[in-house]
Design a protein around this motif. Structure first.
Motif, short mmCIF file in Angstrom:
data_model
loop_
_atom_site.label_atom_id
_atom_site.label_comp_id
_atom_site.label_asym_id
_atom_site.label_seq_id
_atom_site.Cartn_x
_atom_site.Cartn_y
_atom_site.Cartn_z
N ILE A 277 28.23 50.66 4.42
CA ILE A 277 27.82 52.05 4.72
C ILE A 277 26.88 52.07 5.91
CG2 ILE A 277 26.47 54.00 3.83
CD1 ILE A 277 27.71 53.35 1.03
N HIS B 242 34.34 53.10 7.34
CA HIS B 242 34.95 54.21 6.61
C HIS B 242 36.08 53.77 5.70
CE1 HIS B 242 32.53 57.03 8.85
NE2 HIS B 242 32.90 56.42 9.98
N GLU B 243 36.71 52.64 6.02
CA GLU B 243 37.77 52.08 5.19
C GLU B 243 37.38 50.65 4.85
OE1 GLU B 243 41.67 52.50 6.82
OE2 GLU B 243 41.47 54.67 7.05
N LEU B 244 37.43 50.32 3.56
CA LEU B 244 36.95 49.01 3.13
C LEU B 244 37.93 48.39 2.14
CD1 LEU B 244 34.52 47.03 3.33
CD2 LEU B 244 33.53 48.21 1.38
N CYS C 33 30.95 54.25 -3.52
CA CYS C 33 32.36 54.32 -3.09
C CYS C 33 32.70 55.68 -2.50
CB CYS C 33 33.30 54.00 -4.25
SG CYS C 33 33.30 52.25 -4.70
N PHE D 183 33.01 56.28 1.41
CA PHE D 183 34.13 55.75 2.19
C PHE D 183 35.31 56.72 2.13
CE2 PHE D 183 31.66 52.15 0.65
CZ PHE D 183 31.45 51.43 1.81
N ILE E 93 38.75 53.07 0.01
CA ILE E 93 38.20 51.80 -0.46
C ILE E 93 39.16 51.23 -1.52
CG2 ILE E 93 36.71 52.92 -2.16
CD1 ILE E 93 34.68 50.58 -1.63
#
Length: 184
Positions: A27, A32-34, A69, A72, A75
């Motif tokens: 964060i 933004h995408e994990l 979470c 995001f 995720i």
């Protein structure tokens, strides 16, 4: 990132602490995408909602991960067996070699669990003058029953004894949240 936990915790708590630390780092880096690869089957399935959280001490960790979470757009949690998690093993080895200054610690999450009531039962005396836990204690000490115990009573004593243990002369009862209640 390598960090030390400076409080007593279970392996599952440590897994959640590591996950929380990683999510916070992502964060802070505006990820933004994990794609999270974890070797804790329990953590991955609990976070995904596939397994219920039975230990009330873990519930706040799951809630905290779920809250993080939401930061995001996407995720995904994937479980990989520990034996195949070479990256984590390598990082753990490197982290164990580094001398960390005493100021780099992860502090315990400040969590309040006030929704559970606490009850106390106190039995002053049994009608026969013996303690209510005598049969359980006798069974744990010597695997013997009282002479007049019937088959069903013996079975009940064995089943109840699973939640108790002896430490010296003292009998303790395990509670669902892993606490201990002293019986004598």
């Amino acid at each position: 990132m390598a960090a030390k936990l400076r409080f007593n915790c279970t392996n599952n708590m440590a897994e959640y602490q590591a996950c929380i630390l990683g999510l916070k780092m992502a964060i802070d880096m505006n990820v933004h995408e994990l794609f999270v690869i974890g070797d804790s089957d329990l953590l991955v399935h609990q976070v995904q909602g596939e397994l219920a959280v039975k230990n009330p001490k873990i519930t706040p960790y799951v809630q905290h991960v779920e809250k993080l979470c939401k930061g995001f757009h996407k995720i995904v949690f994937i479980h990989t067996p520990r034996i195949k998690n070479y990256l984590a093993d390598a990082l753990a080895t490197i982290a164990s070699m580094i001398k960390n200054p005493d100021t780099d610690y992860i502090n315990l999450l400040d969590l309040d669990l006030k929704e559970h009531s606490v009850h106390c039962s106190y039995v002053e005396a049994e009608p026969d003058g013996l303690t209510w836990y005598l049969d359980i204690k006798r069974y744990l000490e010597s695997k013997n029953y009282s002479e007049d115990a019937m088959f069903n009573q013996k079975k009940s004593i064995r089943r109840m004894a699973l939640n108790f243990f002896l430490s010296g002369e003292h009998l303790y009862r395990r509670t669902p949240d892993l606490g201990l209640l002293r019986c004598c």
